[in-house]
Structure formats: structure tokens, C-alpha cells
Design a protein around this motif. Structure first.
Motif, PDB file in Angstrom:
ATOM      1  N   LEU A  11      26.824  47.892   3.212  1.00  0.00           N
ATOM      2  CA  LEU A  11      25.332  47.949   3.261  1.00  0.00           C
ATOM      3  C   LEU A  11      24.455  48.664   2.342  1.00  0.00           C
ATOM      4  CD1 LEU A  11      28.266  51.861   3.945  1.00  0.00           C
ATOM      5  CD2 LEU A  11      26.793  50.273   5.765  1.00  0.00           C
ATOM      6  N   THR A  12      24.771  48.643   1.005  1.00  0.00           N
ATOM      7  CA  THR A  12      23.311  48.128   0.160  1.00  0.00           C
ATOM      8  C   THR A  12      22.497  46.301   0.120  1.00  0.00           C
ATOM      9  OG1 THR A  12      24.310  48.963  -1.496  1.00  0.00           O
ATOM     10  CG2 THR A  12      23.121  48.058  -1.972  1.00  0.00           C
ATOM     11  N   LYS A  13      23.350  46.015   0.365  1.00  0.00           N
ATOM     12  CA  LYS A  13      22.856  44.546   1.194  1.00  0.00           C
ATOM     13  C   LYS A  13      22.342  44.549   2.012  1.00  0.00           C
ATOM     14  CE  LYS A  13      25.469  40.259   0.750  1.00  0.00           C
ATOM     15  NZ  LYS A  13      26.213  40.142   0.409  1.00  0.00           N
ATOM     16  N   SER A  14      22.660  45.187   3.622  1.00  0.00           N
ATOM     17  CA  SER A  14      21.756  45.398   5.355  1.00  0.00           C
ATOM     18  C   SER A  14      20.609  46.525   4.986  1.00  0.00           C
ATOM     19  CB  SER A  14      23.049  46.201   5.499  1.00  0.00           C
ATOM     20  OG  SER A  14      22.993  47.660   5.654  1.00  0.00           O
ATOM     21  N   GLY A  15      20.520  47.360   3.813  1.00  0.00           N
ATOM     22  CA  GLY A  15      18.832  48.082   3.329  1.00  0.00           C
ATOM     23  C   GLY A  15      18.911  49.661   3.417  1.00  0.00           C
ATOM     24  N   ALA A  35      33.711  47.583  -9.435  1.00  0.00           N
ATOM     25  CA  ALA A  35      32.446  46.371 -10.893  1.00  0.00           C
ATOM     26  C   ALA A  35      33.211  45.697 -10.855  1.00  0.00           C
ATOM     27  CB  ALA A  35      32.831  47.488 -11.870  1.00  0.00           C
ATOM     28  N   LYS A  36      34.299  44.751 -10.314  1.00  0.00           N
ATOM     29  CA  LYS A  36      34.573  43.186 -10.089  1.00  0.00           C
ATOM     30  C   LYS A  36      34.269  42.733  -9.355  1.00  0.00           C
ATOM     31  CE  LYS A  36      38.367  39.942 -10.278  1.00  0.00           C
ATOM     32  NZ  LYS A  36      39.711  40.429 -10.047  1.00  0.00           N
ATOM     33  N   ALA A  37      33.760  43.719  -7.568  1.00  0.00           N
ATOM     34  CA  ALA A  37      33.544  42.923  -6.456  1.00  0.00           C
ATOM     35  C   ALA A  37      31.562  43.068  -6.901  1.00  0.00           C
ATOM     36  CB  ALA A  37      33.657  43.720  -5.149  1.00  0.00           C
ATOM     37  N   ILE A  38      31.265  44.192  -7.470  1.00  0.00           N
ATOM     38  CA  ILE A  38      29.260  44.221  -7.569  1.00  0.00           C
ATOM     39  C   ILE A  38      29.070  42.898  -8.167  1.00  0.00           C
ATOM     40  CG2 ILE A  38      27.849  45.276  -8.662  1.00  0.00           C
ATOM     41  CD1 ILE A  38      28.851  48.030  -7.443  1.00  0.00           C
ATOM     42  N   ALA A  39      30.071  42.377  -9.864  1.00  0.00           N
ATOM     43  CA  ALA A  39      29.768  41.198 -10.703  1.00  0.00           C
ATOM     44  C   ALA A  39      29.672  39.986  -9.974  1.00  0.00           C
ATOM     45  CB  ALA A  39      30.793  41.629 -11.972  1.00  0.00           C
ATOM     46  N   ALA A  40      31.245  39.765  -8.810  1.00  0.00           N
ATOM     47  CA  ALA A  40      30.994  38.426  -8.847  1.00  0.00           C
ATOM     48  C   ALA A  40      30.372  38.840  -7.422  1.00  0.00           C
ATOM     49  CB  ALA A  40      32.495  38.463  -7.600  1.00  0.00           C
ATOM     50  N   GLU A  41      29.469  39.287  -7.020  1.00  0.00           N
ATOM     51  CA  GLU A  41      28.451  39.348  -6.185  1.00  0.00           C
ATOM     52  C   GLU A  41      27.133  39.682  -6.149  1.00  0.00           C
ATOM     53  OE1 GLU A  41      27.074  39.030  -2.103  1.00  0.00           O
ATOM     54  OE2 GLU A  41      29.746  39.333  -2.209  1.00  0.00           O
ATOM     55  N   VAL A  65      20.731  48.590 -15.600  1.00  0.00           N
ATOM     56  CA  VAL A  65      20.193  48.630 -14.200  1.00  0.00           C
ATOM     57  C   VAL A  65      19.469  46.595 -14.393  1.00  0.00           C
ATOM     58  CG1 VAL A  65      18.431  48.659 -12.502  1.00  0.00           C
ATOM     59  CG2 VAL A  65      18.634  50.816 -14.355  1.00  0.00           C
ATOM     60  N   ALA A  66      20.641  46.546 -13.013  1.00  0.00           N
ATOM     61  CA  ALA A  66      19.994  45.319 -12.126  1.00  0.00           C
ATOM     62  C   ALA A  66      18.905  45.693 -11.280  1.00  0.00           C
ATOM     63  CB  ALA A  66      21.065  44.739 -12.201  1.00  0.00           C
ATOM     64  N   ASN A  67      18.387  44.997 -11.029  1.00  0.00           N
ATOM     65  CA  ASN A  67      16.896  44.943 -10.148  1.00  0.00           C
ATOM     66  C   ASN A  67      17.042  43.644  -8.845  1.00  0.00           C
ATOM     67  OD1 ASN A  67      15.495  47.207 -10.783  1.00  0.00           O
ATOM     68  ND2 ASN A  67      14.596  45.976 -12.656  1.00  0.00           N
ATOM     69  N   VAL A  68      17.525  43.571  -8.032  1.00  0.00           N
ATOM     70  CA  VAL A  68      18.188  42.497  -7.014  1.00  0.00           C
ATOM     71  C   VAL A  68      16.726  42.289  -5.949  1.00  0.00           C
ATOM     72  CG1 VAL A  68      19.935  42.010  -5.366  1.00  0.00           C
ATOM     73  CG2 VAL A  68      20.235  42.769  -7.560  1.00  0.00           C
ATOM     74  N   ALA A  69      16.671  41.340  -5.781  1.00  0.00           N
ATOM     75  CA  ALA A  69      15.874  41.047  -4.524  1.00  0.00           C
ATOM     76  C   ALA A  69      16.573  39.820  -3.545  1.00  0.00           C
ATOM     77  CB  ALA A  69      14.955  39.382  -4.436  1.00  0.00           C
ATOM     78  N   PHE A  70      17.162  40.432  -2.448  1.00  0.00           N
ATOM     79  CA  PHE A  70      17.951  40.436  -1.305  1.00  0.00           C
ATOM     80  C   PHE A  70      17.119  39.754   0.409  1.00  0.00           C
ATOM     81  CE2 PHE A  70      20.727  40.702   1.678  1.00  0.00           C
ATOM     82  CZ  PHE A  70      21.799  39.971   1.161  1.00  0.00           C
ATOM     83  N   GLN A  71      16.813  39.037   0.480  1.00  0.00           N
ATOM     84  CA  GLN A  71      16.904  38.527   1.839  1.00  0.00           C
ATOM     85  C   GLN A  71      15.114  39.191   2.411  1.00  0.00           C
ATOM     86  OE1 GLN A  71      19.368  39.474   4.647  1.00  0.00           O
ATOM     87  NE2 GLN A  71      20.547  38.251   4.302  1.00  0.00           N
ATOM     88  N   ASP A  72      15.113  40.137   2.463  1.00  0.00           N
ATOM     89  CA  ASP A  72      13.605  40.826   2.512  1.00  0.00           C
ATOM     90  C   ASP A  72      13.544  41.906   2.522  1.00  0.00           C
ATOM     91  OD1 ASP A  72      15.223  42.630   4.116  1.00  0.00           O
ATOM     92  OD2 ASP A  72      13.578  42.511   5.922  1.00  0.00           O
ATOM     93  N   HIS A  73      13.929  42.384   1.520  1.00  0.00           N
ATOM     94  CA  HIS A  73      13.906  44.020   0.449  1.00  0.00           C
ATOM     95  C   HIS A  73      14.609  44.123  -0.711  1.00  0.00           C
ATOM     96  CE1 HIS A  73      17.841  43.867   2.426  1.00  0.00           C
ATOM     97  NE2 HIS A  73      18.485  44.934   1.803  1.00  0.00           N
TER      98      HIS A  73
END
Length: 159
Positions: A11-15, A35-41, A65-73
Motif C-alpha cells: 500500500l505504501t509503494k502504491s502511494g 521489520a525484516k520484510a521492510i529491510a529486505a524491500e 527515517v529513510a526517505n524512499v523514492a519509488f517510481q513516481d512518488h
């Protein structure tokens, strides 16, 4: 608190969320649960965690905090330090740390769409009926959503 079923990461990846919050211990492991899934992704979330002082009790109630750029957002991943250790008797969650970290999140991320899992009530063994009101109080007036996996029963919380 809004409650929806789904996959918080997807859901977060989808914006759907600008901020994804998850609970962490203070030992920079991110080795289990979401947390493990987040670290892997998102290795940048693990890198943000590893830049903190490993094993420091001072981290409780704070976050990285990690700031992530993913596709268009883009979005923020908040590693919320809600438990000291990942071993030992339960509950391992610190209810005070949950209240403190969400108050800080409310201050820094007001105006953002915030998503989170059952923080502290899974592997950390905490009581959701204590945790949920603390999150609701801290994030009052903000757009925040509890995301649970399909089929998960959300513990009742007294109103």
C-alpha cells in the motif's frame, strides 16, 4: 484510527501512505516480522537503523527515517524504537516509548498520510488495548491508518 486490511508495504509503494511506521528494537537487527520484510524491500530503512547507536536505551521513544523514492512518488519509512531488546520475557514493547515516538511522529509528519501495523502487539507481545489509545491520542486530527493483514483479528479497544 482507521483500520484497513492489506499489505502495508504494498500500500505504501502504491502511494496510499506518505509515511510508513513500524516498530524496531534498539539493536539494529530488523531480523523478524514486518521489520525484516521492510529491510529486505528497502535497504535504506536498514541503513538508517544501522546509523543509530546499537544497543542504546536512549533510542527508546525516538526513531530513524529513510526517505524512499519509488517510481513516481516518494515516502518516508519511520523505524520507531518501541522496544529495547528482541529477546527476553514479553511484553518487550515499552508503552511509554510508543507514546513518545508517536508524539514525535505527529509533530514531524503532520499533514502526511501515516500507515502502521499492530506496532508492539505482535512479536513484542504488547497489549493492543493499551497501545491503540496511545497512538490515537498522539495522532489525533491526523490522517493515520492501522493496516492489518487479511484475516487478522484486531483486538477490541475500549472507547
Amino acid at each position: 484510527m482507521q483500520v484497513i486490511e492489506g499489505d502495508l508495504i504494498a500500500l505504501t509503494k502504491s502511494g496510499q501512505f506518505d509515511v510508513m511506521v513500524h516498530g524496531c528494537n534498539c539493536f539494529c537487527t530488523m531480523g523478524a516480522g514486518i521489520a525484516k520484510a521492510i529491510a529486505a524491500e528497502f535497504p535504506e530503512a536498514l541503513n538508517a537503523d544501522r546509523k543509530t547507536d546499537e544497543g542504546s536505551r536512549e533510542k527508546l521513544g525516538s526513531y530513524s527515517v529513510a526517505n524512499v523514492a519509488f517510481q513516481d512518488h516518494s515516502f518516508h519509512i519511520v523505524n520507531a524504537y518501541t522496544q529495547f531488546n528482541f529477546r527476553g520475557p514479553q511484553p518487550r514493547v515499552s508503552y511509554e516509548a510508543v507514546a513518545d515516538v508517536f508524539a514525535r511522529i505527529a509533530s514531524e509528519f503532520a499533514g502526511h498520510r501515516i500507515g502502521y501495523p499492530l506496532i508492539g502487539a505482535g512479536l513484542a507481545g504488547g497489549d493492543w488495548s493499551i497501545i491503540a489509545p496511545s497512538i490515537d491520542k498522539a495522532l489525533s486530527g491526523l490522517d493515520h491508518t492501522l493496516v492489518v493483514l487479511p484475516g487478522t483479528t484486531v483486538p477490541e479497544v475500549a472507547q
